[in-house]
Design a protein around this motif. Structure first.
Motif, PDB file in Angstrom:
ATOM      1  N   ALA A  71      41.360  45.324  33.576  1.00 49.68           N
ATOM      2  CA  ALA A  71      42.005  45.574  34.869  1.00 49.68           C
ATOM      3  C   ALA A  71      41.590  44.552  35.913  1.00 49.68           C
ATOM      4  O   ALA A  71      42.383  44.199  36.782  1.00 49.68           O
ATOM      5  CB  ALA A  71      41.675  46.983  35.352  1.00 49.68           C
ATOM      6  N   ILE A  72      40.348  44.043  35.840  1.00 48.65           N
ATOM      7  CA  ILE A  72      39.898  43.061  36.834  1.00 48.65           C
ATOM      8  C   ILE A  72      40.751  41.797  36.738  1.00 48.65           C
ATOM      9  O   ILE A  72      41.220  41.269  37.746  1.00 48.65           O
ATOM     10  CB  ILE A  72      38.410  42.729  36.621  1.00 48.65           C
ATOM     11  CG1 ILE A  72      37.540  43.910  37.043  1.00 48.65           C
ATOM     12  CG2 ILE A  72      38.012  41.503  37.428  1.00 48.65           C
ATOM     13  CD1 ILE A  72      36.076  43.715  36.778  1.00 48.65           C
ATOM     14  N   VAL A  73      40.973  41.324  35.507  1.00 54.89           N
ATOM     15  CA  VAL A  73      41.732  40.076  35.351  1.00 54.89           C
ATOM     16  C   VAL A  73      43.195  40.295  35.723  1.00 54.89           C
ATOM     17  O   VAL A  73      43.827  39.447  36.367  1.00 54.89           O
ATOM     18  CB  VAL A  73      41.571  39.533  33.918  1.00 54.89           C
ATOM     19  CG1 VAL A  73      42.330  38.247  33.755  1.00 54.89           C
ATOM     20  CG2 VAL A  73      40.112  39.298  33.618  1.00 54.89           C
ATOM     21  N   VAL A  74      43.739  41.461  35.339  1.00 52.85           N
ATOM     22  CA  VAL A  74      45.111  41.761  35.751  1.00 52.85           C
ATOM     23  C   VAL A  74      45.185  41.866  37.267  1.00 52.85           C
ATOM     24  O   VAL A  74      46.134  41.392  37.899  1.00 52.85           O
ATOM     25  CB  VAL A  74      45.583  43.067  35.076  1.00 52.85           C
ATOM     26  CG1 VAL A  74      46.880  43.536  35.682  1.00 52.85           C
ATOM     27  CG2 VAL A  74      45.754  42.856  33.599  1.00 52.85           C
ATOM     28  N   ILE A 130      43.430  40.282  39.575  1.00 48.49           N
ATOM     29  CA  ILE A 130      43.468  38.981  40.263  1.00 48.49           C
ATOM     30  C   ILE A 130      44.833  38.323  40.076  1.00 48.49           C
ATOM     31  O   ILE A 130      45.369  37.707  41.001  1.00 48.49           O
ATOM     32  CB  ILE A 130      42.317  38.056  39.799  1.00 48.49           C
ATOM     33  CG1 ILE A 130      42.359  36.697  40.496  1.00 48.49           C
ATOM     34  CG2 ILE A 130      42.315  37.805  38.333  1.00 48.49           C
ATOM     35  CD1 ILE A 130      42.084  36.731  41.924  1.00 48.49           C
ATOM     36  N   SER A 131      45.460  38.515  38.901  1.00 51.38           N
ATOM     37  CA  SER A 131      46.784  37.906  38.709  1.00 51.38           C
ATOM     38  C   SER A 131      47.808  38.522  39.643  1.00 51.38           C
ATOM     39  O   SER A 131      48.625  37.808  40.236  1.00 51.38           O
ATOM     40  CB  SER A 131      47.261  38.083  37.268  1.00 51.38           C
ATOM     41  OG  SER A 131      46.221  37.841  36.386  1.00 51.38           O
ATOM     42  N   THR A 132      47.756  39.855  39.798  1.00 48.00           N
ATOM     43  CA  THR A 132      48.752  40.492  40.662  1.00 48.00           C
ATOM     44  C   THR A 132      48.467  40.174  42.128  1.00 48.00           C
ATOM     45  O   THR A 132      49.393  39.999  42.913  1.00 48.00           O
ATOM     46  CB  THR A 132      48.791  42.007  40.432  1.00 48.00           C
ATOM     47  OG1 THR A 132      47.455  42.484  40.375  1.00 48.00           O
ATOM     48  CG2 THR A 132      49.474  42.360  39.150  1.00 48.00           C
ATOM     49  N   THR A 133      47.171  40.060  42.495  1.00 48.29           N
ATOM     50  CA  THR A 133      46.848  39.660  43.864  1.00 48.29           C
ATOM     51  C   THR A 133      47.403  38.269  44.145  1.00 48.29           C
ATOM     52  O   THR A 133      47.945  38.009  45.226  1.00 48.29           O
ATOM     53  CB  THR A 133      45.329  39.662  44.078  1.00 48.29           C
ATOM     54  OG1 THR A 133      44.817  40.938  43.728  1.00 48.29           O
ATOM     55  CG2 THR A 133      44.969  39.364  45.517  1.00 48.29           C
ATOM     56  N   ALA A 134      47.275  37.367  43.150  1.00 46.45           N
ATOM     57  CA  ALA A 134      47.807  36.013  43.328  1.00 46.45           C
ATOM     58  C   ALA A 134      49.312  36.059  43.527  1.00 46.45           C
ATOM     59  O   ALA A 134      49.864  35.317  44.350  1.00 46.45           O
ATOM     60  CB  ALA A 134      47.455  35.153  42.120  1.00 46.45           C
ATOM     61  N   LEU A 135      49.993  36.962  42.802  1.00 42.67           N
ATOM     62  CA  LEU A 135      51.438  37.115  42.970  1.00 42.67           C
ATOM     63  C   LEU A 135      51.748  37.555  44.398  1.00 42.67           C
ATOM     64  O   LEU A 135      52.659  37.020  45.056  1.00 42.67           O
ATOM     65  CB  LEU A 135      51.965  38.134  41.962  1.00 42.67           C
ATOM     66  CG  LEU A 135      53.463  38.211  41.779  1.00 42.67           C
ATOM     67  CD1 LEU A 135      53.996  36.932  41.195  1.00 42.67           C
ATOM     68  CD2 LEU A 135      53.828  39.372  40.881  1.00 42.67           C
TER      69      LEU A 135
END
Lengths: 118, 329
Positions: free
Chosen positions: A82-85, A87-92
């Motif tokens: 969930a942590i890596v997901v 950061i990806s969604t935050t970047a989006l």
């Protein structure tokens, strides 16, 4: 240990609500995303708090130790991914904020709404 | 002693969070968010989650700070208006806090081995992991094999988010402005003119890369795996970009290579799953990959962890370059 237990749950609740406050009350879109990150971290903390076993250790088998007591590995697996997901969604989200800034010249929610009304 | 340390860390966590929300300077808020991530990583470590602590330290304190700063460079650093409907928001938040606090009294005791969460599948995983997979790190085993479907889904979400960012930030802004280009010509790119950050940064890059590879391939024996390694390797390249400028990083690892890397990682994961079907078993069943089921499981986990590492590295670097390459309007 009992005091610490209640304390962990309370810190979870307070962090969750600090993040929630930033999301509902702040107008700046970047600040809202920061609040969302805090909210997310609070949830991670709750999962791992529930996975902890008193006297346990990280779930890694060691050759020389017998009858080791492990904490629950399952919440750790879920939060790890969930942590890596996260950061990806935050970047989006940040990508969308940058595009909004380029089109509207502002990242304040109220100003954007006023421009839209015109 | 641990209790005292735990209470201290949690108190610091709350103070940092309050400071983040209160400050009006977004640059300060982002820096504090990095500290917040480091503190929460320490908390995860106290809660026996070594793998999660490693991930949070690499992702939260490292990469997320860089991405937020990249977004701030393209927008602005100061909140213009602070809050709207403050009284109403505070009232809603206080009510919600009371509800959540009330709910915490129903929670099982902290660290209770008989809590419901420890009665479901987790004991089965801990008991049977040596029999079926036989690698020391149970977290990696559950992540790669028992819960392979979950992880496959997460990898695809990461991949999709990367595509989304590329999609959003490759659109041409409607009001072109050459302000940033003019600045670039006068000043150096990156930190190339500052001697100390440059020398220290360049010295660190190979060691971070080496540590990333160690974490990738040691994930079966200690804390580590594809997600952590991907974040660490991406962090090494981001450091190189900060020191030497973005163009030189793109010369080392071009954008097309990154796109290929992230797709190849996701395809490798899916391919290992399909190989299970082709060899006569189920999707993502690694037992059939080798003549011995345990060796097959270990092989499958090493392969899918490699795929995860490739996708995470590729996507995080693509996102970084998407923010870094954009001109401010």
């Amino acid at each position: 240990m009992q005091v610490l237990g209640i304390f962990y749950y309370w810190v979870f609740a307070i962090l969750l609500m600090i993040g929630f406050y930033a999301v509902v009350a702040k107008i700046n879109l970047v600040k809202k995303l920061i609040g969302l990150s805090i909210f997310q971290s609070a949830v991670f903390l709750l999962y791992l708090t529930m996975g902890k076993v008193t006297g346990g250790t990280a779930p890694i088998y060691q050759d020389d130790a017998v009858n080791q007591l492990f904490s629950n590995p399952l919440p750790q697996v879920l939060i790890l991914t969930a942590i890596v997901v996260g950061i990806s969604t935050t970047a989006l989200g940040l990508g969308i904020v940058v595009r909004i800034k380029e089109e509207y010249g502002s990242i304040e929610e109220q100003e954007i709404q006023e421009i839209d009304r015109r | 002693m641990t209790v005292l340390f735990g209470v201290f860390l949690l108190a610091l966590l709350v103070i940092t969070a309050v400071a983040i929300v209160r400050t009006q300077n977004l640059f300060v808020a982002v820096m504090l968010l990095g500290i917040f991530s480091l503190l929460i990583a320490l908390n995860f470590f106290i809660l026996d989650a070594a793998d999660v602590a490693l991930t949070e330290a690499a992702v939260g304190a490292g990469i997320s700070t860089v991405l937020f700063l990249g977004a701030l460079a393209l927008t602005y650093e100061h909140e213009r208006m602070v809050t709207r409907h403050r009284a109403l928001s505070v009232a809603v938040v206080v009510c919600a806090t009371l509800v959540v606090l009330y709910a915490t009294f129903d929670k099982p005791t902290f660290g209770d081995p008989n809590a419901p969460v420890h009665q479901h599948v987790a004991p089965w995983y801990l008991e049977n992991e040596p029999k079926y997979i036989d690698i020391p790190n149970v977290v990696t085993a559950v992540l790669g094999s028992f819960r392979g479907y979950d992880t496959l889904g997460e990898v695809f979400v990461v991949f999709t988010a990367g595509i989304g960012v590329l999609f959003l930030l490759s659109a041409r802004p409607t009001a072109p402005n050459s302000r940033r280009r003019a600045e670039d010509e006068s000043s150096g790119i990156g930190l190339r003119e500052d001697l100390i950050p440059r020398i220290v940064g360049r010295m660190l890059v190979p060691f971070i890369l080496l540590f990333g590879l160690y974490v990738q391939f040691h994930g079966e024996y200690g804390p580590g795996g594809g997600f952590q390694a991907g974040a660490l390797i991406a962090a090494a390249f981001i450091l190189y970009a900060l020191v030497e400028g973005e163009e030189r990083t793109l010369e080392v690892l071009p954008k097309n290579a990154l796109i290929a890397l992230s797709s190849a990682g996701a395809l490798l994961y899916g391919g290992v799953g399909l190989a299970g079907i082709l060899l006569g078993s189920e999707f993502l069943d690694y037992s059939v990959l080798a003549s011995n089921p345990i060796t097959g499981q270990q092989m499958g986990i090493i392969l899918i962890e490699a795929g995860v590492g490739m996708t995470v590295t590729g996507v995080l670097l693509l996102i970084f370059h998407a923010f870094a390459a954009r001109d401010q309007v």
